[in-house]
Scaffold this motif. Structure first.
Motif, PDB file in Angstrom:
ATOM      1  N   UNK A  46       0.825  -1.201   0.000  1.00  0.00           N
ATOM      2  CA  UNK A  46       0.000   0.000   0.000  1.00  0.00           C
ATOM      3  C   UNK A  46       0.857   1.249   0.000  1.00  0.00           C
ATOM      4  N   UNK A  47       0.333   2.292   0.605  1.00  0.00           N
ATOM      5  CA  UNK A  47       1.082   3.537   0.704  1.00  0.00           C
ATOM      6  C   UNK A  47       0.976   4.385  -0.549  1.00  0.00           C
ATOM      7  N   UNK A  48       1.748   5.453  -0.567  1.00  0.00           N
ATOM      8  CA  UNK A  48       1.769   6.366  -1.711  1.00  0.00           C
ATOM      9  C   UNK A  48       2.218   5.671  -2.996  1.00  0.00           C
ATOM     10  N   UNK A  49       3.226   4.783  -2.951  1.00  0.00           N
ATOM     11  CA  UNK A  49       3.566   4.063  -4.190  1.00  0.00           C
ATOM     12  C   UNK A  49       2.395   3.267  -4.750  1.00  0.00           C
ATOM     13  N   UNK A  50       1.555   2.727  -3.861  1.00  0.00           N
ATOM     14  CA  UNK A  50       0.374   1.998  -4.325  1.00  0.00           C
ATOM     15  C   UNK A  50      -0.609   2.920  -5.030  1.00  0.00           C
ATOM     16  N   UNK A  51      -0.817   4.118  -4.491  1.00  0.00           N
ATOM     17  CA  UNK A  51      -1.715   5.092  -5.129  1.00  0.00           C
ATOM     18  C   UNK A  51      -1.167   5.510  -6.493  1.00  0.00           C
ATOM     19  N   UNK A  52       0.144   5.782  -6.533  1.00  0.00           N
ATOM     20  CA  UNK A  52       0.760   6.187  -7.796  1.00  0.00           C
ATOM     21  C   UNK A  52       0.639   5.092  -8.845  1.00  0.00           C
ATOM     22  N   UNK A  53       0.769   3.842  -8.427  1.00  0.00           N
ATOM     23  CA  UNK A  53       0.653   2.722  -9.369  1.00  0.00           C
ATOM     24  C   UNK A  53      -0.758   2.600  -9.909  1.00  0.00           C
ATOM     25  N   UNK A  54      -1.755   2.750  -9.028  1.00  0.00           N
ATOM     26  CA  UNK A  54      -3.149   2.650  -9.465  1.00  0.00           C
ATOM     27  C   UNK A  54      -3.483   3.754 -10.470  1.00  0.00           C
ATOM     28  N   UNK A  55      -3.021   4.984 -10.160  1.00  0.00           N
ATOM     29  CA  UNK A  55      -3.259   6.101 -11.082  1.00  0.00           C
ATOM     30  C   UNK A  55      -2.600   5.836 -12.429  1.00  0.00           C
ATOM     31  N   UNK A  56      -1.397   5.272 -12.411  1.00  0.00           N
ATOM     32  CA  UNK A  56      -0.677   4.979 -13.661  1.00  0.00           C
ATOM     33  C   UNK A  56      -1.399   3.899 -14.467  1.00  0.00           C
ATOM     34  N   UNK A  57      -1.846   2.833 -13.789  1.00  0.00           N
ATOM     35  CA  UNK A  57      -2.547   1.751 -14.488  1.00  0.00           C
ATOM     36  C   UNK A  57      -3.860   2.235 -15.099  1.00  0.00           C
ATOM     37  N   UNK A  58      -4.490   3.183 -14.425  1.00  0.00           N
ATOM     38  CA  UNK A  58      -5.804   3.643 -14.889  1.00  0.00           C
ATOM     39  C   UNK A  58      -5.711   4.721 -15.958  1.00  0.00           C
ATOM     40  N   UNK A  59      -4.732   5.626 -15.839  1.00  0.00           N
ATOM     41  CA  UNK A  59      -4.683   6.783 -16.739  1.00  0.00           C
ATOM     42  C   UNK A  59      -3.388   6.896 -17.535  1.00  0.00           C
ATOM     43  N   UNK A  60      -2.329   6.184 -17.108  1.00  0.00           N
ATOM     44  CA  UNK A  60      -1.038   6.315 -17.758  1.00  0.00           C
ATOM     45  C   UNK A  60      -0.242   7.517 -17.278  1.00  0.00           C
ATOM     46  N   UNK A  61      -0.763   8.218 -16.263  1.00  0.00           N
ATOM     47  CA  UNK A  61      -0.049   9.372 -15.711  1.00  0.00           C
ATOM     48  C   UNK A  61       1.217   8.892 -15.003  1.00  0.00           C
ATOM     49  N   UNK A  62       2.373   9.496 -15.283  1.00  0.00           N
ATOM     50  CA  UNK A  62       3.641   9.028 -14.712  1.00  0.00           C
ATOM     51  C   UNK A  62       3.597   8.933 -13.191  1.00  0.00           C
ATOM     52  N   UNK A  63       4.119   7.822 -12.670  1.00  0.00           N
ATOM     53  CA  UNK A  63       4.040   7.578 -11.231  1.00  0.00           C
ATOM     54  C   UNK A  63       4.854   8.588 -10.429  1.00  0.00           C
ATOM     55  N   UNK A  64       5.968   9.083 -11.004  1.00  0.00           N
ATOM     56  CA  UNK A  64       6.808   9.977 -10.215  1.00  0.00           C
ATOM     57  C   UNK A  64       6.101  11.288  -9.888  1.00  0.00           C
ATOM     58  N   UNK A  65       5.244  11.769 -10.814  1.00  0.00           N
ATOM     59  CA  UNK A  65       4.525  13.010 -10.560  1.00  0.00           C
ATOM     60  C   UNK A  65       3.454  12.817  -9.473  1.00  0.00           C
TER      61      UNK A  65
END
Length: 296
Positions: A46-65
């Motif tokens: 979980x955590x912030x990396x988990x949120x960034x991954x979900x956003x990336x899988x759903x929209x393709x938005x870069x995880x680092x941003x």
């Protein structure tokens, strides 16, 4: 009036140095658990990396941003609510973890442990991660992300750090199913979160466990004086009387950390081997020398 300037003492500098060393050690353990055991076996966290991954899988938005934006907001909250001291150590922890993750990945390149035993990898990896975060928290540090949320809530509410992180990460990992469509990864994520939060609480609370003593001895005053000096705990004298004998006597009431129990037993034995001693665990002790009172 002259402005009073607090000059850091040698003891405080040593304490701060020890905190940073322990934070680094905890993050090394976290990096090993995550990189060596969890990631190679496709176990989600979980955590912030988990949120960034979900956003990336759903929209393709870069995880680092996504990762940077969320941590920036949380860091601003941390500075405002928890203070610069906690936030500086959080920044140190984020950079340290990033550095050690790259080092550990290079050292463990090509090494896959427990590839056919994902559950064991989950248990070992989560235990190392939880223990590492616990060590960092015990040294007044944080790894950022949901750790900051947990520390903020823990400051104002009597809720354990592990429980807050468990709730946040549970929501994050449950949401990953709508993108990944893989229940197996979600289930292993649940197991990882439970073990991580359990180990975190054990590590953090082990330093806070307290005990109480009732000591009946003819040499109560000598025992009390020694307890005042080392381990530097207070002692309360209670007037008591035996029901059967009717004899008036003095009884000491002492509160101390669990780790100090051996010290107290040793000095009691040295002063009065015939003393009557009762020791019991207490749920919580609040006040000077112990935890702060937190109410809703």
């Amino acid at each position: 009036m002259k402005k009073i300037v607090n000059v850091p003492s040698k003891q405080s500098l040593l304490r701060e140095t020890r905190d940073y060393v322990m934070i680094a050690l905890g993050l090394i353990l976290y990096g090993i658990g995550w990189t060596v055991f969890l990631l190679p076996n496709d176990i989600t966290t979980g955590g912030v990396p988990g949120i960034a991954s979900i956003v990336y899988f759903a929209t393709g938005f870069p995880v680092q941003y996504t990762y940077f934006s969320i941590n920036l907001v949380l860091l601003l909250l941390s500075i405002r609510i928890l203070g610069w001291k906690f936030s500086i150590k959080t920044v140190f922890a984020v950079f340290t973890l990033t550095f050690f993750l790259s080092v550990i990945q290079k050292l463990a390149e090509g090494v896959v442990l427990l590839h056919d035993q994902p559950f064991m990898a989950c248990v070992i990896g989560a235990s190392l991660c939880g223990g590492g975060i616990g060590i960092a928290f015990s040294s007044n540090g944080s790894t950022g992300g949901t750790d900051i949320i947990a520390a903020i809530i823990n400051k104002y509410r009597d809720i354990t750090l592990g429980r807050v992180m468990l709730i946040c990460d549970l929501i994050i990992i449950s949401s990953s199913y709508f993108v990944l469509k893989d229940w197996e990864k979600v289930v292993y994520g649940y197991v990882t979160l439970y073990i991580c939060s359990f180990v975190l609480d054990q590590v953090v609370n082990s330093a806070r466990q307290s005990v109480q003593f009732f000591i009946i001895s003819e040499k109560y005053d000598e025992i009390a004086r020694h307890i005042n000096v080392y381990p530097h705990r207070g002692a309360t004298v209670i007037n008591a009387s035996g029901f059967y004998s009717g004899k008036e006597q003095k009884m000491l009431f002492v509160l101390a950390k669990k780790r100090e129990s051996t010290i107290i037993f040793r000095l009691i034995k040295d002063i009065d081997p015939n003393a009557f001693v009762s020791q019991s665990a207490v749920i919580g002790v609040y006040g000077e020398g112990f935890d702060r009172i937190k109410v809703k």
